[in-house]
Scaffold this active site. Structure first.
Site, PDB file in Angstrom:
ATOM      1  N   LYS A   1       4.400   1.809  15.763  1.00 33.52           N
ATOM      2  CA  LYS A   1       3.331   2.674  16.285  1.00 33.52           C
ATOM      3  C   LYS A   1       3.712   3.292  17.635  1.00 33.52           C
ATOM      4  O   LYS A   1       3.092   3.000  18.677  1.00 33.52           O
ATOM      5  CB  LYS A   1       2.005   1.894  16.390  1.00 33.52           C
TER       6      LYS A   1
ATOM      7  N   ASP B   1       0.810  -1.222   0.000  1.00 32.26           N
ATOM      8  CA  ASP B   1       0.000   0.000   0.000  1.00 32.26           C
ATOM      9  C   ASP B   1       0.839   1.267   0.000  1.00 32.26           C
ATOM     10  O   ASP B   1       0.346   2.321   0.360  1.00 32.26           O
ATOM     11  CB  ASP B   1      -0.977  -0.004   1.186  1.00 32.26           C
TER      12      ASP B   1
ATOM     13  N   ASP C   1       1.624   6.170   2.170  1.00 32.83           N
ATOM     14  CA  ASP C   1       0.869   4.944   2.444  1.00 32.83           C
ATOM     15  C   ASP C   1      -0.587   5.298   2.170  1.00 32.83           C
ATOM     16  O   ASP C   1      -1.134   6.201   2.806  1.00 32.83           O
ATOM     17  CB  ASP C   1       1.098   4.561   3.922  1.00 32.83           C
TER      18      ASP C   1
END
Ligand code: GDD
Ligand code: MG
Length: 352
Positions: A158, A107, A218
């Site tokens: 993250k 992606d 992304d």
């Protein structure tokens, strides 16, 4: 050399668009997304096969790309019986490989010089090479710390706001040595970001970073999906149908029917078979998918309409994304940020 494209995620942040269309084949203008990645891989002559690692709706993706002969590169499909996570998927798809492999998150859109990354990997005799890119806010990505010699020292997927120490993140592009896959267990979900990369660092393996500060995005959220279209229309990323030229006057397919009195303002993209009635206005940064019908007095601005939508008279659609075959009723107001799944019908005079 083989390339593995990780294209098995559920695309949950792009729902409802990804309910019928898995993320790897959501259209960017008139082409399924993975076309753009395959174009990039084709620039490296050494890459002779692309392995698509799939899980979610694999048949739909296979139907689009077939064996790759139309694209000029061999494509093979590896479908996991259940989602194995990014690391598990790489092991499952690349388990039998003996030579360095290129791995791409399915992606990301970028113009990176992949040949240069492969050269660095070889020069440094690395066990793994990772592409890093700077972003304003790393919290949605994998944060990567390096030392002065561009060795990876820390990988934190993250990160929380207080954990952000650098703006360099994992761009989702790696060169890996398959004999390092021994640390990934078979047939259980395993994350390359949370487990494999930290384990390389712990074991002191040569794990090298290639920093890229050109175009990278992304496409995995509605905001980014919209942004990609804007970037291409503005010429920040060179791609057909604009090929790097700002589409000031709009890219309009030859058979589009625009009635007298309709207004089309670039940059925009209007695909084949679209009909635009008198008094309608297609404003900047709009993408109108093939065969759509735009009726009298409609306003479309900053929105992406997938093919075969019908927007009835006097409706207004601003900064929204409409899946295939949506029907927007008369005088409806579609407000900014709306994302409609395929075949949504909005009743006349509604506001959504
Ligand atoms: N085959 C397979 N199986 N593919 C998967 C699976 C799986 O179980 N899970 C995810 N993928 C694919 C997705 O389709 C996507 O192309 C890619 O792996 C990355 O997954 P995302 O869900 O998009 O992850 P992300 O965007 O939150 O984070 C990843 O990408 C960032 C860059 O865009 C991480 O790699 C981050 O570290 C990175 O910064
Ligand atoms: Mg992603």
């Amino acid at each position: 050399m083989k390339a593995i494209l990780l294209a098995g995620g559920m695309g949950s942040r792009l729902r409802p668009l990804t309910i019928q269309t898995p993320k790897p084949i959501v259209p960017i203008f008139d082409r399924p997304f993975l076309h753009y990645q395959i174009d990039l891989l084709k620039q490296v002559p050494e890459i002779d096969e692309v392995i698509l690692s799939l899980n979610y709706q694999p048949r739909r993706i296979e139907e689009v790309f077939g064996d790759g002969s139309q694209l000029g590169i061999k494509i093979r499909y590896v479908v996991e019986p259940a989602p194995l996570g990014t690391g598990g998927a790489i092991k499952y798809a690349g388990g039998g490989l003996r030579e360095s492999v290129v791995v791409f998150n399915g992606d990301v859109l970028t113009q990176i010089d992949l040949g240069a990354v492969i050269r660095l990997h070889r020069e440094r005799k690395a066990r793994a090479t990772i592409v890093l890119t700077p972003v304003d806010n790393p919290s949605a990505y994998g944060l990567v710390e390096t030392d002065a010699g561009r060795n990876v020292r820390r990988f934190l997927e993250k990160p929380k706001p207080e954990e952000i120490t650098t703006n360099h993140i994992n761009a989702g592009i790696y060169i890996l040595e398959p004999d390092t896959f021994d640390r990934i267990p078979s047939d259980v979900p395993w994350s390359i970001e949370r487990s494999y990369f930290p384990s390389l660092i712990e074991r002191g393996e040569t794990f090298v970073a290639y920093v890229y500060d050109g175009y990278w995005i992304d496409i995995g959220s509605p905001e980014k999906y919209t942004q990609v279209h804007r970037d291409i229309m503005d010429g920040r990323f060179a791609a057909a149908p604009f090929l790097g030229q700002p589409a000031r006057h709009g890219a309009i397919a030859p058979d589009v029917r625009i009635e007298a009195g309709a207004v089309v303002e670039g940059p925009c993209f209007i695909d084949a078979g679209v009909a635009i009635k008198a008094g309608a206005r297609i404003g900047p940064y709009s993408v109108v998918g093939g065969q759509s019908q735009i009726e009298e007095g409609v306003v479309i601005e900053g929105s992406i309409l997938w093919p075969s939508c019908r927007v009835s008279r006097d409706a207004e659609v601003r900064d929204a994304i409409l899946g295939r075959n949506c029907h927007i009723g008369q005088s409806v107001i579609v407000t900014p940020g709306t994302v409609l799944g395929d075949r949504t019908v909005v009743t006349d005079f509604s506001r959504i």
